[in-house]
Design a protein around this motif. Structure first.
Motif, PDB file in Angstrom:
ATOM      1  N   PRO A  94      -6.974   8.205  -0.965  1.00 50.31           N
ATOM      2  CA  PRO A  94      -6.724   7.412  -2.176  1.00 50.31           C
ATOM      3  C   PRO A  94      -5.475   6.551  -2.067  1.00 50.31           C
ATOM      4  O   PRO A  94      -5.395   5.500  -2.706  1.00 50.31           O
ATOM      5  CB  PRO A  94      -6.588   8.465  -3.280  1.00 50.31           C
ATOM      6  N   THR A  95      -4.495   6.951  -1.265  1.00 47.32           N
ATOM      7  CA  THR A  95      -3.252   6.175  -1.180  1.00 47.32           C
ATOM      8  C   THR A  95      -3.450   4.824  -0.519  1.00 47.32           C
ATOM      9  O   THR A  95      -2.672   3.900  -0.740  1.00 47.32           O
ATOM     10  CB  THR A  95      -2.172   6.956  -0.415  1.00 47.32           C
ATOM     11  N   SER A  96      -4.502   4.692   0.318  1.00 49.26           N
ATOM     12  CA  SER A  96      -4.726   3.425   1.013  1.00 49.26           C
ATOM     13  C   SER A  96      -6.075   2.784   0.689  1.00 49.26           C
ATOM     14  O   SER A  96      -6.318   1.631   1.045  1.00 49.26           O
ATOM     15  CB  SER A  96      -4.635   3.637   2.529  1.00 49.26           C
ATOM     16  N   SER A  97      -6.955   3.512   0.008  1.00 46.07           N
ATOM     17  CA  SER A  97      -8.292   2.998  -0.261  1.00 46.07           C
ATOM     18  C   SER A  97      -8.253   1.794  -1.203  1.00 46.07           C
ATOM     19  O   SER A  97      -7.430   1.722  -2.114  1.00 46.07           O
ATOM     20  CB  SER A  97      -9.168   4.091  -0.885  1.00 46.07           C
ATOM     21  N   ARG A 124      -1.656   7.646  -7.835  1.00 47.74           N
ATOM     22  CA  ARG A 124      -2.268   8.272  -6.661  1.00 47.74           C
ATOM     23  C   ARG A 124      -3.034   7.294  -5.779  1.00 47.74           C
ATOM     24  O   ARG A 124      -3.233   7.558  -4.594  1.00 47.74           O
ATOM     25  CB  ARG A 124      -3.223   9.391  -7.124  1.00 47.74           C
ATOM     26  N   ALA A 125      -3.519   6.216  -6.357  1.00 49.68           N
ATOM     27  CA  ALA A 125      -4.356   5.258  -5.621  1.00 49.68           C
ATOM     28  C   ALA A 125      -4.055   3.850  -6.112  1.00 49.68           C
ATOM     29  O   ALA A 125      -4.817   3.281  -6.896  1.00 49.68           O
ATOM     30  CB  ALA A 125      -5.830   5.605  -5.809  1.00 49.68           C
ATOM     31  N   PRO A 126      -2.966   3.251  -5.659  1.00 50.65           N
ATOM     32  CA  PRO A 126      -2.525   1.965  -6.225  1.00 50.65           C
ATOM     33  C   PRO A 126      -3.465   0.796  -5.997  1.00 50.65           C
ATOM     34  O   PRO A 126      -3.386  -0.206  -6.716  1.00 50.65           O
ATOM     35  CB  PRO A 126      -1.178   1.723  -5.527  1.00 50.65           C
ATOM     36  N   ASN A 127      -4.381   0.902  -5.018  1.00 47.79           N
ATOM     37  CA  ASN A 127      -5.267  -0.224  -4.706  1.00 47.79           C
ATOM     38  C   ASN A 127      -6.713  -0.011  -5.158  1.00 47.79           C
ATOM     39  O   ASN A 127      -7.554  -0.882  -4.953  1.00 47.79           O
ATOM     40  CB  ASN A 127      -5.247  -0.510  -3.207  1.00 47.79           C
ATOM     41  N   VAL A 128      -6.995   1.127  -5.758  1.00 48.27           N
ATOM     42  CA  VAL A 128      -8.339   1.381  -6.277  1.00 48.27           C
ATOM     43  C   VAL A 128      -8.545   0.569  -7.553  1.00 48.27           C
ATOM     44  O   VAL A 128      -7.640   0.461  -8.386  1.00 48.27           O
ATOM     45  CB  VAL A 128      -8.542   2.885  -6.538  1.00 48.27           C
ATOM     46  N   VAL A 129      -9.739  -0.004  -7.695  1.00 47.05           N
ATOM     47  CA  VAL A 129     -10.050  -0.846  -8.856  1.00 47.05           C
ATOM     48  C   VAL A 129     -11.149  -0.187  -9.685  1.00 47.05           C
ATOM     49  O   VAL A 129     -12.139   0.310  -9.136  1.00 47.05           O
ATOM     50  CB  VAL A 129     -10.522  -2.248  -8.412  1.00 47.05           C
ATOM     51  N   LEU A 130     -10.967  -0.173 -10.999  1.00 46.40           N
ATOM     52  CA  LEU A 130     -11.991   0.316 -11.922  1.00 46.40           C
ATOM     53  C   LEU A 130     -12.549  -0.865 -12.714  1.00 46.40           C
ATOM     54  O   LEU A 130     -11.792  -1.658 -13.262  1.00 46.40           O
ATOM     55  CB  LEU A 130     -11.423   1.345 -12.898  1.00 46.40           C
TER      56      LEU A 130
END
Length: 304
Positions: A94-97, A124-130
């Protein structure tokens, strides 16, 4: 004529994404470990395949065309997801996803559940998009066809291919503006039926509230029909109409909108809010992580 995917070199898609993100051919070449002539040749092939210029050279770099912007918006999350799927061992970090998750729900989710979920995910996951899209009657089909990752809704279709889990149980309450002439801290059945109501569209499915309101002697007066919960609260705050809404939603916004939150006039079973997903997503590490984040974010929220 529909485009034949076998006629497209899919190796061109990471090149396209790199040019979009880098803004220059030289930077994209460095990012991919390719020579600049190879990058230029790949771009020319992609232009020919898609029949669009894609990028225009300017002093600031490679300016994408409207078609390129549209393609990138659609392709970027798919490429990121594909990278997660093809990763050896099917790992998910999650940190890089850069995974792009699509959730189906009503605005109840956006107003109540999304803020704590985003707060948790950003740490926890700065680059994850919702991305949130409306839940409709085709919700199950969208999950099965992988057009969405997850759905959150009180309406659950009978479908053995869908997994489901109860996230919360919501009590239903009545909201009325402060100073309403009929309501001062309580809501009787007679006053409930006397007032005008603002309601949501009928989704052709039944909740416990519908069972009560369809019983003899419970015909309420509908004054307005709106598309979302936010509109219900806004109408109640600025008129003498009332609404029946989930308690968490009412408590979150009662102070800001100067609303009274009143118990429903008779005992009514709580409404379960479900999280639903397709069988194909059951064991996906990224998807399991998202479901856990949603569950944990709700567990950390105080009860209404």
């Amino acid at each position: 004529m529909k485009l034949n995917l076998r006629s497209i070199d899919l190796n061109l898609l990471p090149v396209f994404a790199a040019i979009m993100e880098a803004g220059q051919l030289s930077r994209a070449a460095e990012q991919l470990g390719m020579s600049q002539p190879a990058i230029s040749a790949a771009l020319q092939r992609l232009r020919h395949t898609l029949d669009d210029e894609l990028f225009v050279r300017t002093r600031q770099g490679m300016e994408p065309t409207p078609r390129a912007r549209e393609l990138h918006l659609l392709l970027a999350p798919q490429l990121a997801s594909l990278g997660d799927v093809l990763d050896p061992g099917n790992r998910f970090d999650p940190t890089s996803s850069q995974r792009h998750f699509r959730l189906l729900s009503a605005d109840y989710f956006e107003m109540v559940m999304l803020p704590p979920l985003l707060q948790r995910i950003r740490h926890r996951a700065p680059n994850v998009v919702l991305e949130i899209a409306p839940a409709g009657d085709n919700m199950a089909e969208m999950l099965h066809k992988a057009h969405a990752d997850l759905a959150v809704d009180a309406f659950v279709q009978e479908d053995s291919r869908l997994h489901r889990e109860v996230l919360v149980e919501e009590n239903l309450v009545v909201v009325a503006r402060r100073g309403h002439p009929l309501f001062k801290g309580r809501c009787s059945k007679s006053r409930f039926l006397e007032a005008e109501h603002v309601v949501l569209p009928d989704r052709n499915r039944r909740l416990p509230l519908d069972q009560i309101l369809n019983a003899p002697g419970w015909q309420r007066r509908t004054g307005a029909r709106v598309t979302q919960f936010a509109s219900m609260l806004a109408v109640c705050a600025r008129s003498d109409m009332i609404a029946t809404v989930p308690e968490r939603l009412a408590r979150h916004y009662a102070k800001a909108l100067q609303l009274q939150v009143l118990p429903f006039p008779v005992s009514i079973p709580p409404v379960p809010i479900y999280m639903l997903w397709a069988e194909a997503q059951e064991r996906d590490p990224a998807h399991r992580w998202l479901r856990q984040q949603l569950t944990d974010s709700l567990a950390s929220e105080p009860a209404p």
